[in-house]
Each structure stands twice: as C-alpha cells, then as structure tokens.
Scaffold this active site. Structure first.
Site, mmCIF file in Angstrom:
data_model
loop_
_atom_site.group_PDB
_atom_site.id
_atom_site.type_symbol
_atom_site.label_atom_id
_atom_site.label_comp_id
_atom_site.label_asym_id
_atom_site.label_seq_id
_atom_site.Cartn_x
_atom_site.Cartn_y
_atom_site.Cartn_z
ATOM 1 N N LYS A 142 0.825 -1.212 0.000
ATOM 2 C CA LYS A 142 0.000 0.000 0.000
ATOM 3 C C LYS A 142 0.863 1.268 0.000
ATOM 4 O O LYS A 142 0.612 2.192 -0.759
ATOM 5 C CB LYS A 142 -0.925 0.050 1.231
ATOM 6 C CG LYS A 142 -1.944 -1.060 1.294
ATOM 7 C CD LYS A 142 -2.924 -0.846 2.443
ATOM 8 C CE LYS A 142 -2.311 -0.815 3.816
ATOM 9 N NZ LYS A 142 -1.732 -2.099 4.257
ATOM 10 N N ARG A 157 -9.482 1.115 8.303
ATOM 11 C CA ARG A 157 -9.066 -0.237 8.663
ATOM 12 C C ARG A 157 -10.135 -0.963 9.459
ATOM 13 O O ARG A 157 -9.937 -2.129 9.823
ATOM 14 C CB ARG A 157 -7.802 -0.171 9.517
ATOM 15 C CG ARG A 157 -6.511 -0.438 8.760
ATOM 16 C CD ARG A 157 -5.388 -0.262 9.758
ATOM 17 N NE ARG A 157 -4.177 -0.937 9.459
ATOM 18 C CZ ARG A 157 -3.087 -0.321 8.993
ATOM 19 N NH1 ARG A 157 -3.113 0.951 8.707
ATOM 20 N NH2 ARG A 157 -1.976 -0.998 8.833
ATOM 21 N N ARG A 191 11.658 -5.599 4.957
ATOM 22 C CA ARG A 191 11.321 -4.188 4.700
ATOM 23 C C ARG A 191 12.142 -3.249 5.586
ATOM 24 O O ARG A 191 12.351 -3.494 6.761
ATOM 25 C CB ARG A 191 9.827 -3.977 4.972
ATOM 26 C CG ARG A 191 9.415 -2.527 4.828
ATOM 27 C CD ARG A 191 7.964 -2.374 4.612
ATOM 28 N NE ARG A 191 7.169 -2.734 5.780
ATOM 29 C CZ ARG A 191 5.841 -2.580 5.807
ATOM 30 N NH1 ARG A 191 5.209 -2.109 4.762
ATOM 31 N NH2 ARG A 191 5.176 -2.933 6.883
ATOM 32 N N ARG A 221 11.027 -1.504 11.045
ATOM 33 C CA ARG A 221 9.934 -1.152 11.949
ATOM 34 C C ARG A 221 9.830 -2.199 13.048
ATOM 35 O O ARG A 221 9.913 -3.395 12.784
ATOM 36 C CB ARG A 221 8.616 -1.081 11.177
ATOM 37 C CG ARG A 221 8.449 0.192 10.417
ATOM 38 C CD ARG A 221 7.294 0.139 9.474
ATOM 39 N NE ARG A 221 6.061 -0.404 10.048
ATOM 40 C CZ ARG A 221 4.869 -0.342 9.444
ATOM 41 N NH1 ARG A 221 4.763 0.242 8.272
ATOM 42 N NH2 ARG A 221 3.797 -0.854 9.999
ATOM 43 N N ARG A 231 -0.481 -8.713 13.264
ATOM 44 C CA ARG A 231 -1.080 -7.725 12.364
ATOM 45 C C ARG A 231 -1.938 -8.406 11.290
ATOM 46 O O ARG A 231 -2.977 -7.890 10.894
ATOM 47 C CB ARG A 231 0.017 -6.867 11.703
ATOM 48 C CG ARG A 231 0.657 -5.900 12.704
ATOM 49 C CD ARG A 231 1.951 -5.321 12.187
ATOM 50 N NE ARG A 231 1.783 -4.470 11.047
ATOM 51 C CZ ARG A 231 2.720 -4.275 10.111
ATOM 52 N NH1 ARG A 231 3.878 -4.903 10.188
ATOM 53 N NH2 ARG A 231 2.490 -3.459 9.133
HETATM 54 P P1 AMP Z 1 0.874 0.982 8.812
HETATM 55 O O1 AMP Z 1 2.105 1.783 8.601
HETATM 56 O O2 AMP Z 1 -0.265 1.438 7.927
HETATM 57 O O3 AMP Z 1 1.079 -0.499 8.735
HETATM 58 O O4 AMP Z 1 0.373 1.302 10.306
HETATM 59 C C1 AMP Z 1 1.189 0.966 11.423
HETATM 60 C C2 AMP Z 1 0.332 0.836 12.680
HETATM 61 O O5 AMP Z 1 -0.326 2.097 12.936
HETATM 62 C C3 AMP Z 1 -0.789 -0.173 12.595
HETATM 63 O O6 AMP Z 1 -0.374 -1.504 12.870
HETATM 64 C C4 AMP Z 1 -1.741 0.369 13.666
HETATM 65 O O7 AMP Z 1 -1.281 0.075 14.967
HETATM 66 C C5 AMP Z 1 -1.630 1.874 13.450
HETATM 67 N N1 AMP Z 1 -2.608 2.342 12.444
HETATM 68 C C6 AMP Z 1 -2.342 2.898 11.223
HETATM 69 N N2 AMP Z 1 -3.483 3.194 10.572
HETATM 70 C C7 AMP Z 1 -4.503 2.803 11.395
HETATM 71 C C8 AMP Z 1 -5.914 2.820 11.293
HETATM 72 N N3 AMP Z 1 -6.524 3.297 10.198
HETATM 73 N N4 AMP Z 1 -6.626 2.340 12.340
HETATM 74 C C9 AMP Z 1 -6.034 1.879 13.452
HETATM 75 N N5 AMP Z 1 -4.710 1.815 13.611
HETATM 76 C C10 AMP Z 1 -3.931 2.272 12.594
#
Ligand code: AMP
Length: 219
Positions: free
Chosen positions: A15, A90, A126, A159, A170
């Site tokens: 994404k 999400r 990553r 990360r 996740r």
């Molecule tokens: P990402 O970089 O999109 O994988 O987001 C990293 C982390 O941020 C996720 O595993 C969640 O803990 C939090 N997060 C990001 N976007 C959301 C969302 N829309 N709703 C809830 N938690 C989020």
C-alpha cells in the site's frame, strides 16, 4: 470534484509503495495514517504516546484517535484536489465515518491482493528511511548501499512491528477487522481487486488502469 482513492490490503501488501507512486502520478496528496502515527511517536506527542502500545504490539489504534487525526490531516490545503489513503480505513466504523464525511463524493477503492506467506516474507526484509519515510526491501527493492536511503541519504531501519511475531498479529487483526471492508466497498460497487504479488511497476500499471477504467458496476 475531488478524487479520493483508498488502497486496501494486508500489512506489507504494498500500500505504501503504491500510494506514493499513485499520488505522484495523479497529483494527489499521499496520506498514510501509519506515517502520521510514526511522526507523532518520533515527536513524542500525546497522540504518539497513546498510540505506541497498540502499534508496537500490532493492534489497531482506537477508532476515535485515528478518525480525528485523519480528518484533521485531510482538511489541509494540499488535500483540496483529493488524496490517496494508505492504511485508512481499517475498520467498519472508520469506513462509515469516512463515508459520512465524503457525502456525495464516492471514493475509488483498490484492493491489493497478496497471500499471507508473501506478506510475512515481505515484512521481514522491509526497511524504512528515518529521513523521508521511503520504503526499501533488503531483497526485492534494495538501495544501492545497504542501510542508506537512495532518495535522501537517510538511515534505514526496521519497523518494530515488522518483526515476525508482530507481523503475524497484524495479519490476524487484518483478517478480523480490515478484510471485511473488501465486502463493504464491493457491496457499494466501488472496489477493484488487483493482483499485488507482482513487481511494484506491474502493480502500479494495473492500479492506474483500474482507476482509468472507472468503478465496477454491480447489480
Ligand atoms: P501501517 O504503517 O499502515 O502499517 O500502520 C502501522 C500501525 O499504525 C498499525 O499496525 C496500527 O497500529 C496503526 N494504524 C495505522 N493506521 C490505522 C488505522 N486506520 N486504524 C487503526 N490503527 C492504525
């Protein structure tokens, strides 16, 4: 009318990589809720402190915090023509809040389809840039010098939540809370699925073609 693109897909489905490219190509802002949270963590803001425990364990940050942060961000002038959403919505409450906020504006929803085994493999290699948040991969998209960002020369890091056990959590969270959004948007005739297991350029071409072709009609 503004263009709003939503990229759906599991953790590490591509994404982030695709949202950056699409944003550049379409002249739209790229909005990653994960990046916004990481920014808050880095700056040790109250929001960052609230989000940390959820992020580090691979769980979702509570809807109310995410929704407020997102709506604040998309109110900025660079989003006036529209934006590409990466990592939002999400959950169904997030999708409903967005739907209410957009009113007559129908988003274009692209679902990156990637099998769980591939996701685990991708996440483990990553690396992110501390400077500009660019995304690299030790095997699939390696920078010319290990550990250094080709774009800005910044330091690359893994990360916390890309460690294997956290990735598994996740994925569980994704299947329980986010995957139902595929049906949510498909029922509204807004969703297009794209095979996300190809090279970033091939996936990008399919996404651009899917957007050009318009939404899929359902009965
Ligand atoms: P990402 O970089 O999109 O994988 O987001 C990293 C982390 O941020 C996720 O595993 C969640 O803990 C939090 N997060 C990001 N976007 C959301 C969302 N829309 N709703 C809830 N938690 C989020």
């Amino acid at each position: 009318m503004a263009t709003v693109v939503i990229l759906l897909g599991g953790p590490g489905a591509g994404k982030g990589t695709q949202a950056v490219r699409l944003g550049e190509k379409l002249g739209l802002a790229h909005i990653s809720t994960g990046d916004l949270f990481r920014e808050n963590l880095k700056n040790d803001t109250p929001l960052g402190r609230q989000a940390r425990e959820f992020m580090d364990s691979g769980r979702l940050v509570p809807d109310s915090l995410v929704i407020e942060m997102l709506f604040d961000r998309v109110a900025a002038p660079d989003c006036a023509n529209g934006y590409v959403l990466d990592g939002f919505p999400r959950t169904e409450p997030q999708a409903l809040a967005l739907e209410a906020a957009l009113g007559d504006l129908k988003p274009r929803v692209l679902n990156l389809e990637v099998a769980d085994e591939v996701i685990v493999q991708r996440a483990s290699g990553r690396r992110l840039c501390r400077g500009c948040s660019a995304i690299w991969h030790a095997t699939f998209n390696a920078p010319s010098k290990a550990g250094v960002c080709d774009t800005c020369g910044g330091e690359l890091y893994q990360r916390e939540d890309d460690q294997e056990e956290v990735v598994q959590e996740r994925l569980n969270v994704y299947h329980a809370q986010t995957a139902p959004l595929v049906e949510f948007y498909s029922a509204r005739g807004l969703l297009v699925g794209v095979d996300g297991e190809r090279s970033p350029s091939e996936v990008n071409e399919s996404l651009v073609a899917a957007l050009a072709a318009g939404p899929v009609e359902t009965n």
